[in-house]
Scaffold this motif. Structure first.
Motif, PDB file in Angstrom:
ATOM      1  N   UNK A  97      -0.252  50.059 -94.287  1.00  0.00           N
ATOM      2  CA  UNK A  97      -0.923  50.956 -95.213  1.00  0.00           C
ATOM      3  C   UNK A  97      -1.869  51.052 -96.212  1.00  0.00           C
ATOM      4  N   UNK A  98      -2.429  50.195 -96.167  1.00  0.00           N
ATOM      5  CA  UNK A  98      -4.045  50.562 -96.605  1.00  0.00           C
ATOM      6  C   UNK A  98      -5.041  51.089 -95.878  1.00  0.00           C
ATOM      7  N   UNK A  99      -4.860  50.130 -94.638  1.00  0.00           N
ATOM      8  CA  UNK A  99      -6.103  50.982 -93.804  1.00  0.00           C
ATOM      9  C   UNK A  99      -6.059  52.604 -93.624  1.00  0.00           C
ATOM     10  N   UNK A 100      -4.357  52.845 -93.517  1.00  0.00           N
ATOM     11  CA  UNK A 100      -3.933  54.658 -93.414  1.00  0.00           C
ATOM     12  C   UNK A 100      -4.482  55.630 -94.837  1.00  0.00           C
ATOM     13  N   UNK A 101      -4.231  54.551 -96.161  1.00  0.00           N
ATOM     14  CA  UNK A 101      -5.372  55.240 -97.200  1.00  0.00           C
ATOM     15  C   UNK A 101      -6.475  55.243 -97.706  1.00  0.00           C
ATOM     16  N   UNK A 102      -6.993  54.591 -96.924  1.00  0.00           N
ATOM     17  CA  UNK A 102      -8.138  54.254 -97.009  1.00  0.00           C
ATOM     18  C   UNK A 102      -8.691  55.192 -95.934  1.00  0.00           C
ATOM     19  N   UNK A 103      -8.671  55.852 -94.903  1.00  0.00           N
ATOM     20  CA  UNK A 103      -8.396  56.877 -93.423  1.00  0.00           C
ATOM     21  C   UNK A 103      -7.896  58.161 -93.989  1.00  0.00           C
ATOM     22  N   UNK A 104      -7.136  58.059 -94.613  1.00  0.00           N
ATOM     23  CA  UNK A 104      -7.231  59.827 -95.640  1.00  0.00           C
ATOM     24  C   UNK A 104      -8.413  60.162 -96.791  1.00  0.00           C
ATOM     25  N   UNK A 105      -8.858  58.486 -97.418  1.00  0.00           N
ATOM     26  CA  UNK A 105     -10.001  59.490 -98.001  1.00  0.00           C
ATOM     27  C   UNK A 105     -10.951  59.411 -97.428  1.00  0.00           C
ATOM     28  N   UNK A 106     -11.357  58.279 -96.306  1.00  0.00           N
ATOM     29  CA  UNK A 106     -12.556  58.577 -95.360  1.00  0.00           C
ATOM     30  C   UNK A 106     -12.697  60.026 -94.594  1.00  0.00           C
ATOM     31  N   UNK A 107     -11.420  60.326 -93.732  1.00  0.00           N
ATOM     32  CA  UNK A 107     -11.176  61.150 -92.655  1.00  0.00           C
ATOM     33  C   UNK A 107     -11.254  62.640 -93.633  1.00  0.00           C
ATOM     34  N   UNK A 108     -10.327  62.760 -94.826  1.00  0.00           N
ATOM     35  CA  UNK A 108      -9.737  64.698 -95.228  1.00  0.00           C
ATOM     36  C   UNK A 108     -10.645  64.731 -97.164  1.00  0.00           C
TER      37      UNK A 108
END
Ligand code: NAD
Ligand code: DAU
Length: 371
Positions: free
Chosen positions: A171-182
């Motif tokens: 879940x931490x990785x998904x949160x990080x990815x939603x910042x970096x990608x979107x």
């Protein structure tokens, strides 16, 4: 003035956070969404239920349309995400719920936040509104330490060892990815072991306190030399407050108590504290007659070494230098005062933990669905 959506606000840390926030920021609006699983207890929020700035929604974070509607209808600008399956032992015997809530549930919240906070405004050619998605995570994502390893920093590589910590890491990785990608405005905090009021009595500290009062054995996994870094729960709420108000978008912040204890030592310490309370207050012997006999025999005699937890992490320790330096964070409660308050809270709130043990704490939720 903020408008918060707090997920998992009827659980241990979520409820303490809601109390902390509504006291400190009485003009803010707080909406709690909680599925009221076995770990959720509506009565944890009793003191705020009649506050006009508070709303409770019985719902699942995996229900993305519901989350979207809450973000829109309440004009939420800050989502603080506590909801999770949180008990390591349960993740070992039944990982499915952990994958569902911790990974899929977080993903559902991220999708809802992106739609409401980013996509809808972009479609109208507006600037994205101020928003924050704060994800509450754990030190367990960093794995385990030896006695001499340096404490976890935000740079420590993730190495989760249990289904629980693996689901939190995902879940931490998904949160990080939603910042970096979107470009979603996220922050994450990784905190050590909490203790304090409303802690569900399957976890070590409340289990030990309530077992002493019932003269039940105090189970120590393995050799009892595993080390945890304990933090009073209100200091976790304070840390999240600082991250929300001063933290940099896209960053992780470690929150810890700088307070490492071996399990066996903390159990002995709690035994001693309960004995001292009984010596100070003779009424306690009348209220808890079984515990009195335990005290006569020495509470520590209840300590029982049992089979170790599979994959049991040996040591956790948090290096919170970044959070201290950037946000000015320091825990306010010492362990001495925090654990004394906690023991007092369990002695004074027998109704709360008895209702958890006999299952009646879920009467409210059952009454909502009976015809
Ligand atoms: P908890 O188990 O006491 O409470 C979890 C809450 O989430 C409960 O109210 C439950 O009903 C709710 N919930 C569970 N699944 C849900 C779903 N699908 N939809 C909506 N609500 C749901 O947990 P806690 O100890 O208060 O931990 C809160 C958060 O803090 C978790 O994310 C945990 O990983 C993290 N954390 C806990 C600790 C600790 O020491 N307890 C330390 C660091 C981080
Ligand atoms: O480090 C943060 C984590 O702390 C959170 O992410 C988790 O949600 C939270 O549950 C907690 O995890 P732990 O596994 O450390 O907490 P627990 O209270 O279950 O156990 C604390 C230690 O005590 C651990 O080393 C296991 C041990 N233990 C636990 C129980 C319940 C025992 O020896 N006997 C027990 O009966």
């Amino acid at each position: 003035m903020k408008k918060l959506l707090v997920t998992g606000g009827a659980g241990f840390i979520g409820a303490n956070f809601v109390h902390y926030w509504m006291k400190k920021y009485p003009k803010d609006k707080v909406v709690v969404i909680d599925a009221l699983t076995y770990a959720g207890n509506f009565s944890n929020l009793a003191s705020v239920q009649n506050n006009e700035n508070f709303n409770f929604v019985h719902g699942d974070i995996c229900d993305q349309p519901l989350v979207e509607s809450l973000l829109t209808e309440h004009d939420i600008d800050t989502l603080v995400h506590f909801a999770a399956e949180s008990h390591v032992d349960r993740s070992i015997t039944g990982p499915d719920a952990f994958i569902e809530t911790n990974i899929m549930g977080t993903y559902s919240l991220l999708k809802a936040a992106k739609i409401v906070w980013l996509d809808s405004v972009q479609a109208d050619n507006e600037q994205p509104k101020n928003h924050r998605f704060h994800h509450v995570s754990t030190d367990e994502v960093y794995g385990t330490l030896s006695a001499t390893d340096p404490a976890f920093t935000e740079e420590t590589a993730y190495a989760p060892n249990s289904p629980y910590s693996a689901s939190k890491a995902a879940s931490d990785h998904l949160v990080r990815a939603y910042h970096h990608t979107y470009g979603l405005n996220v922050t994450t905090s990784n905190c050590s072991n909490n203790y304090g009021p409303y802690h569900f009595p399957e976890k070590l500290i409340p289990l030990v306190i309530t077992n002493i009062l019932h003269e039940k054995s105090l189970p120590i996994y393995g050799d009892g030399q595993q080390i945890r870094d304990w933090l009073y729960v209100e200091d976790h709420a304070y840390g999240i407050d600082l991250v929300l108000n001063k933290g940099r978008i896209g960053e992780n912040y470690n929150i810890g108590g700088n307070n490492e204890w071996a399990n066996i030592d903390i159990v002995k310490e709690i035994s001693l504290l309960v004995e001292q309370e009984f010596q100070k207050d003779s009424n306690l012997a009348k209220r808890f007659p079984k515990a009195l006999s335990a005290i006569a025999q020495n509470t520590k005699s209840l300590i029982t070494y049992v089979q170790d937890r599979p994959g049991h992490d040996r040591r956790y320790a948090i290096d919170a230098t970044k959070t201290n330096n950037e946000l000015g964070y320091q825990p306010k409660e010492s362990f001495k005062t925090g654990i004394a308050k906690t023991v007092q809270w369990y002695l004074n709130n027998e109704n709360w933990w008895q209702s958890v043990m006999d299952g009646s704490y879920q009467d409210w939720i059952k009454s909502q669905y009976s015809n």
